[in-house]
Motif scaffolding. Structure first.
Motif: not given
Ligand SMILES: Nc1ncnc2c1ncn2[C@@H]1O[C@H](COP(=O)(O)OP(=O)(O)OP(=O)(O)O)[C@@H](O)[C@H]1O
Ligand SMILES: [Mg+2]
Length: 375
Positions: A284, A331, A335, A338-342, A355
């Motif tokens: 990533q 978000y 989406r 395929g991105v995720t958040f932490d 991100v």
């Protein structure tokens, strides 16, 4: 209070029975004995989200009620209660725009399921309308900004031309250099603004260098004087970060929301530090936006990305205002990639949003050119 529904039936027993079923499930219920009464209630109560209506009623039948609701309140789903074996009526009400029908005697579970579906669909429709309205507003604002920036270019070119002319006459006048340098800076800001609005109106996937995008975003926040003079900025951008392919405005809106939130969080903090970092590995690419702001309580973390969740609307001493849609829309925008958040946060210390972009979005190094990819 739960979702509000209106039950219309001429049979008081059915109204009583269905009310208790829905109240037990947490709904807020209003009943009307007959179609006319139902329409009257709908007229005055704007919080009703779903209507359940019987077909066979003596004064005003269900089909008439449905017709009225469809034309006056097109966003309210109507669920019809039809008699057993009345397939033709059921088909007819569906054609007239009923959300669904449930046959009598009512199977409570089935009815609850249909109502839940109707509530979800209504929320989706409202969200879509809201998004559309927001997009239109943004487009109009973009056009206005572009026009405004464009119109500034002419007088500015004139100032630069005259200053250059004077410079040939007074080559040793340093104040003219200062004037020229300021005017050229203004010119660069206007060009960047025009470039940004143009890019933000294209829905095409383009090659993006995340480092460049982040520095451009920060440049725009410089217009905010608090940001410019009171916030310390730390940038740690990986210089070998691969470019990625995405729609420019999807990403720029997301980063701008995260930066804005970080600044809001630091509004009352004695120490204001904004840290932006990028990096990547085989799996990533990441963008990290961290602040030394108020932080987020552990129990609030799961709510952050919900629509309309905001702690900024209470008009406290910080004077912040929010709609609670910044993170939700970020978000939604991310989406499809395929991105995720932490999120990591500590109350009183600060927050770090990460991100994470899947490396599949990266453009392979051999396909990269140096154009537009340097910071
Ligand atoms: N960096 C941050 N530090 C502390 N709290 C944060 C941070 N980012 C988000 N939050 C919390 O999450 C909530 C939701 O953020 P979100 O961006 O969705 O809405 P908002 O900022 O309140 O309103 P807006 O729609 O104007 O963005 C905020 O109200 C705030 O309580
Ligand atoms: Mg926000």
């Amino acid at each position: 209070m739960g979702h509000k529904i209106l039950l219309i039936d001429d049979d008081a027993n059915i109204l009583r029975m269905l009310s208790s079923v829905f109240r037990f499930e947490g709904y807020s219920v209003i009943t009307a004995e007959g179609g006319r009464k139902g329409l009257e209630i709908l007229y005055f109560d704007q919080e009703i989200e779903v209507v359940i209506c019987d077909i066979k009623m003596p004064q005003m039948d269900g089909e008439k009620v449905l017709e009225q609701i469809r034309s006056r309140y097109p966003l309210i789903p109507v669920i019809m209660l039809t008699g057993f074996l009345e397939l033709e009526t059921a088909v007819s009400v569906m054609r007239q725009g009923a959300f669904d029908y449930v046959t009598k005697p009512v199977n409570n579970e089935k009815l609850l399921e249909v109502v839940e579906k109707a509530v979800r669909q209504k929320e989706r429709m409202i969200e879509e309308l809201r998004k559309k309205g927001q997009e239109e507003k943004m487009a109009a604002l973009g056009r206005l900004t572009a026009g405004f920036a464009h119109n500034l270019n002419n007088p500015l070119s004139c100032i630069i031309a005259y200053a250059e002319f004077l410079k040939t006459k007074y080559p040793h006048e340093e104040r003219l250099d200062k004037m020229l340098s300021a005017a050229n800076k203004m010119y660069a800001i206007i060009s960047a603004m025009l470039d940004k609005t143009r890019k933000e109106h294209e829905r095409k996937r383009v090659r993006i260098n995340l480092n460049k995008m982040l520095t451009d975003e920060l440049e725009f926040f410089e217009a905010d004087l608090d940001f410019k003079h009171q916030v310390e900025k730390f940038l740690d951008l990986a210089d070998d970060l691969p470019d990625i392919e995405a729609v420019y405005s999807d990403l720029s809106q997301c980063f701008s929301n995260l930066i804005k939130n970080a600044l809001d969080a630091m509004k009352m903090s004695p120490e204001k530090k904004l840290m932006i970092r990028t990096g990547w590995n085989e799996q990533q690419l990441f963008v990290e936006i961290a602040d030394s702001g108020c932080g987020i309580k552990k129990e609030d973390l799961p709510k952050l990305f919900e629509p309309f969740y905001s702690t900024k609307s209470k008009q406290g001493e910080d004077g912040l205002k929010g709609t609670g849609l910044g993170l939700y829309s970020s978000y939604q925008l991310m989406r499809p990639y395929g991105v995720t958040f932490d999120v990591q946060s500590e109350v009183g210390k600060g927050t770090r949003f990460r991100v994470l972009f899947p490396s599949a979005l990266a453009i392979q190094p051999e396909a990269q050119t140096t154009v537009g990819s340097t910071v």
